[in-house]
Design a protein around this motif. Structure first.
Motif, PDB file in Angstrom:
ATOM      1  N   ALA A 111      -0.382   4.498  -5.442  1.00 13.95           N
ATOM      2  CA  ALA A 111      -0.610   3.344  -4.572  1.00 13.95           C
ATOM      3  C   ALA A 111      -1.708   3.706  -3.575  1.00 13.95           C
ATOM      4  N   ASP A 166       0.803  -1.226   0.000  1.00 10.67           N
ATOM      5  CA  ASP A 166       0.000   0.000   0.000  1.00 10.67           C
ATOM      6  C   ASP A 166       0.834   1.275   0.000  1.00 10.67           C
ATOM      7  N   LYS A 208      -7.183   5.909  -8.645  1.00 16.06           N
ATOM      8  CA  LYS A 208      -6.076   5.251  -9.356  1.00 16.06           C
ATOM      9  C   LYS A 208      -6.023   5.624 -10.838  1.00 16.06           C
TER      10      LYS A 208
END
Length: 367
Positions: free
Chosen positions: A111, A102, A187
């Protein structure tokens, strides 16, 4: 996305680089950092890591002037003041050292740690908090510090990102689960960014050797780290690099010594005599008197003399005692008294000629 990494020294304001920290600040910071590094175990929970980090920041810089606490789902924030009703200034996303999956890296910011920080940032910013200064992602060892102005430029001012966030927040997507925001909004958005983002990076392990070195020369190697984590940098506080600037503690002691205090009136800071009941008997104010007998032969002093005798504090510090030199060289005592008494009633003259001299002589008499 173009990544620009800054060292701790380059990230600092050029003028702030020149400010020399006080020895006690260096000592406290050094001891706190050694304690922090000694407390961390790679396998412990993120909650414990967060607690150790909060304690370190509180004990080295922020307590009691700036509140550090959790806020909503955010791991913790540094507030702009000491109370919970002040705005969040710095937001933290904390990972444990072993959570590599992570955690962001110097080569890849896309991330989960960044996705979570972006979510918390949007929540805070859309509550109209425009006092954010920095955002931090850390696993205790690796630190990534982002300027809130970059988040404003890249994320908050992007209409499509805010539209997608609000649709997700209002349940207009297939799920309100945070994983949807992380994987399908944050993301892909970060992946397509072409703009530059700047961050400060450092690893605390790089400072372990100078930290455990007792020489002052070694201390200079982590001064920039001290400044990066200070309120001046993280909260963007005003500062001065003038070596002649007045130290706050000295200033407070000076006011106390001369029997004065600073009070705020509107948007101004005023200096005034301490009111009755707050006088310090050891202050200079309480032990300084003026004898007018040498100067009152000059008529130009009389307006100031009358004004002084109207001041509720200063009138108790004025003396009138016979000065042989004045009588001998300027006027006879009779004429001088007549001139001095112009505009003064007997009631106004009696305190400086009788009452005040007695108080002065009594206080000055050796015990």
């Amino acid at each position: 996305m173009k990544l620009t990494e800054l060292s701790t020294k380059k990230a600092l304001n050029k003028a702030y680089r020149l400010v020399k920290p006080k020895p006690e600040q260096v000592k406290t910071f050094k001891a706190g950092l050694i304690t922090l590094l000694g407390q961390i175990e790679d396998k412990e929970s993120e909650e414990n890591v967060k607690i150790h980090l909060i304690d370190f920041l509180k004990n080295t810089f922020y307590h009691p002037d700036y509140l550090i606490a959790t806020k909503g789902k955010t791991d913790f924030v540094i507030n702009t003041g000491k109370d919970a009703n002040t705005s969040a200034g710095v937001m933290f996303e904390v990972k444990k050292p072993t959570n590599k999956a992570d955690m962001i890296t110097r080569q890849n910011l896309n991330a989960k740690a960044m996705h979570k920080l972006l979510l918390y940032y949007l929540r805070e910013r859309l509550k109209h908090n425009n006092n954010l200064t920095h955002l931090v992602i850390t696993n205790i060892y690796d630190w990534f510090i982002f300027d809130a102005q970059d988040f404003e430029r890249l994320f908050f001012k992007n209409t499509q990102l805010k539209k997608d966030y609000e649709a997700w927040q209002q349940g207009q997507k297939t799920s309100t689960n945070t994983n949807l925001f992380y994987k399908e909004i944050a993301k892909p958005f970060i992946a397509q960014l072409e703009e530059e983002i700047t961050f400060t990076y450092f690893n605390l392990k790089d400072f372990e050797k100078p930290l455990r070195n007792a020489s002052k020369a070694a201390d200079s190697e982590f001064i920039s780290l001290l400044k990066i984590l200070s309120p001046v940098h993280l909260l963007k506080l005003p500062f001065t690099n003038d070596s002649n600037s007045l130290d706050k503690r000295f200033y407070a002691a000076l006011l106390h010594l001369i029997g004065q205090e600073e009070v705020k009136k509107g948007n101004k800071n005023l200096i005034r005599w301490k009111p009755a009941g707050k006088h310090n008997q050891d202050s200079l104010l309480e032990n300084i008197y003026v004898d007018l007998s040498y100067i009152i032969h000059n008529p130009s002093i009389q307006p100031l003399q009358r004004q002084t005798l109207q001041d509720p504090i200063l009138k108790g510090k004025v003396l009138f005692c016979r000065d042989f030199y004045v009588v001998l060289n300027h006027k006879t005592e009779k004429i001088m008294l007549a001139d001095f008494g112009m505009g003064l009633t007997e009631a106004a003259f009696a305190p400086i000629a009788q009452v005040n001299p007695k108080v002065f002589l009594f206080n000055a008499r050796p015990k």
